[in-house]
Scaffold this motif. Structure first.
Motif, PDB file in Angstrom:
ATOM      1  N   GLU A  14     -31.290 -18.479  -3.695  1.00  0.00           N
ATOM      2  CA  GLU A  14     -31.133 -19.741  -4.149  1.00  0.00           C
ATOM      3  C   GLU A  14     -29.733 -19.754  -4.678  1.00  0.00           C
ATOM      4  N   SER A  15     -29.043 -18.660  -5.319  1.00  0.00           N
ATOM      5  CA  SER A  15     -27.873 -18.705  -5.757  1.00  0.00           C
ATOM      6  C   SER A  15     -26.591 -18.879  -4.900  1.00  0.00           C
ATOM      7  N   PRO A  16     -25.394 -19.259  -5.652  1.00  0.00           N
ATOM      8  CA  PRO A  16     -24.200 -19.214  -4.668  1.00  0.00           C
ATOM      9  C   PRO A  16     -23.654 -18.098  -4.000  1.00  0.00           C
ATOM     10  N   ASP A  17     -24.248 -16.905  -4.576  1.00  0.00           N
ATOM     11  CA  ASP A  17     -23.776 -15.575  -4.130  1.00  0.00           C
ATOM     12  C   ASP A  17     -24.418 -15.209  -3.049  1.00  0.00           C
ATOM     13  N   ALA A  18     -25.755 -15.804  -2.741  1.00  0.00           N
ATOM     14  CA  ALA A  18     -26.450 -15.710  -1.667  1.00  0.00           C
ATOM     15  C   ALA A  18     -25.844 -15.847  -0.164  1.00  0.00           C
ATOM     16  N   ALA A  19     -24.930 -16.516  -0.262  1.00  0.00           N
ATOM     17  CA  ALA A  19     -24.095 -17.006   1.168  1.00  0.00           C
ATOM     18  C   ALA A  19     -23.017 -16.126   1.163  1.00  0.00           C
ATOM     19  N   ARG A  20     -22.556 -15.404   0.306  1.00  0.00           N
ATOM     20  CA  ARG A  20     -21.421 -14.504   0.104  1.00  0.00           C
ATOM     21  C   ARG A  20     -21.497 -13.245   1.113  1.00  0.00           C
ATOM     22  N   TYR A  45     -14.619 -10.127   0.488  1.00  0.00           N
ATOM     23  CA  TYR A  45     -16.009  -9.514   0.477  1.00  0.00           C
ATOM     24  C   TYR A  45     -16.530  -9.548  -1.043  1.00  0.00           C
ATOM     25  N   HIS A  46     -17.908  -9.685  -1.114  1.00  0.00           N
ATOM     26  CA  HIS A  46     -18.722  -9.206  -2.351  1.00  0.00           C
ATOM     27  C   HIS A  46     -18.952  -7.637  -2.208  1.00  0.00           C
ATOM     28  N   ALA A  64     -28.615  -8.564  -1.296  1.00  0.00           N
ATOM     29  CA  ALA A  64     -28.801  -9.026   0.150  1.00  0.00           C
ATOM     30  C   ALA A  64     -27.543  -8.428   0.850  1.00  0.00           C
ATOM     31  N   VAL A  65     -27.198  -7.363   1.468  1.00  0.00           N
ATOM     32  CA  VAL A  65     -26.045  -6.589   1.759  1.00  0.00           C
ATOM     33  C   VAL A  65     -26.369  -6.572   3.342  1.00  0.00           C
ATOM     34  N   ASP A  66     -24.856  -7.230   3.767  1.00  0.00           N
ATOM     35  CA  ASP A  66     -24.823  -7.379   5.062  1.00  0.00           C
ATOM     36  C   ASP A  66     -24.285  -6.265   5.969  1.00  0.00           C
ATOM     37  N   VAL A  67     -23.338  -5.557   5.314  1.00  0.00           N
ATOM     38  CA  VAL A  67     -22.675  -4.271   6.140  1.00  0.00           C
ATOM     39  C   VAL A  67     -22.603  -3.240   5.082  1.00  0.00           C
ATOM     40  N   ILE A  68     -22.949  -2.022   5.598  1.00  0.00           N
ATOM     41  CA  ILE A  68     -22.806  -0.986   4.727  1.00  0.00           C
ATOM     42  C   ILE A  68     -21.735   0.096   5.362  1.00  0.00           C
TER      43      ILE A  68
END
Length: 282
Positions: A14-20, A45-46, A64-68
């Protein structure tokens, strides 16, 4: 463990960072992590950083990581093993290996298993590295869109299934009601058919829709009257006091003729005409 902007606090959905767009960098050399952060910060990027595979797994558990992007040779856990575990636990991530050691067999195995999306070597080309990471985020976005669309489709199909079940239940209820009404109508017609009282049923348009046995005998071959306009073929029943109860003499017998409008206690339409023998001489 080094985390940019003290972002070790897990990011909730629910936080704004979730969409980063979140990027995790894993390397046991602090100077490599610092160089990568300086290079990639411009892409908004975050960025999270870890100095070992275990620290990387700990961060994945809370973010919630997108890329490693991971090094291969690290103490405690090789990069290929870390990326295998990341794939197993977080299959939605895009995983890149960045290493100065080209251990062909280990890298080949990891690629073949699907643990690695890209393998890049150190020292890296800045623009090429940024382009590969941007491509990983683009593909991750497509995957996320597909997951979201599939979920929306699943929900829509579920809602459609529920609506269809409700419609089928309503249809069965209506069919049962129709069957019940047909049975009731059949019983009513049979009862009317065998009553000694002459009865005619008229539609809303004034056409004769029903004539019982007593009425058929009274009017000589009443079956021929079905479908005819009552006021034309039997004018003496309606003139001169259409709709009113009155006396009528037929074949020397006196009848009380009455018109009964249907629908007062049912969904029936039209009217019934009854002829009641008075027993009094005409």
């Amino acid at each position: 463990m080094d985390v940019q902007d003290a972002s070790a606090t897990p990011v909730s959905a629910e936080s704004p960072d979730a969409a980063r767009r979140t990027l995790l960098l894993v390397d046991d050399e602090q100077n490599i992590l610092a160089a990568l952060k300086r290079l990639l910060r411009r892409d908004d990027y975050h960025i999270l950083t870890a100095t070992s595979g275990q620290e990387g797994l700990d961060l994945l558990a809370g973010h919630a990581v997108d890329v490693i992007v991971s090094d291969q040779r690290m103490p405690g856990m090789l990069g290929a093993d870390f990326l295998r575990k990341a794939r197993l636990l977080y299959p939605q991530t895009m995983r890149i290996m960045l290493s100065g050691y080209t251990e062909l067999q280990a890298v080949t195995d990891a690629v073949n298993e699907g643990a690695i999306f890209k393998f890049l070597t150190k020292p890296w080309d800045d623009q090429q590295l940024r382009a590969h990471i941007a491509e990983a985020f683009r593909l991750k976005g497509i995957d996320d869109d597909n997951v979201r669309l599939n979920e929306q489709l699943r929900e829509a199909n579920l809602a459609l299934s529920v609506a269809n079940d409700a419609m089928q239940a309503l249809l069965r209820q209506q069919q049962n009601q129709i069957s019940h009404d047909e049975v009731s109508l059949g019983i009513a017609r049979e009862v009317l058919q065998f009553l000694p009282l002459p009865i005619l049923g008229l539609g809303e348009d004034g056409m004769i829709a029903f004539i019982n046995a007593a009425a058929a005998r009274l009017f000589d071959g009443g079956a021929a009257l079905l479908g005819c306009e009552a006021a034309l073929v039997l004018p003496r029943l309606f003139e001169p006091y259409a709709g009113a109860q009155r006396l009528l003499v037929i074949d020397g017998k006196s009848y009380v003729v009455a018109l009964h409008a249907m629908g007062a206690r049912s969904r029936s339409r039209g009217s019934l005409v009854t002829l009641c023998l008075t027993g009094a001489p005409p």
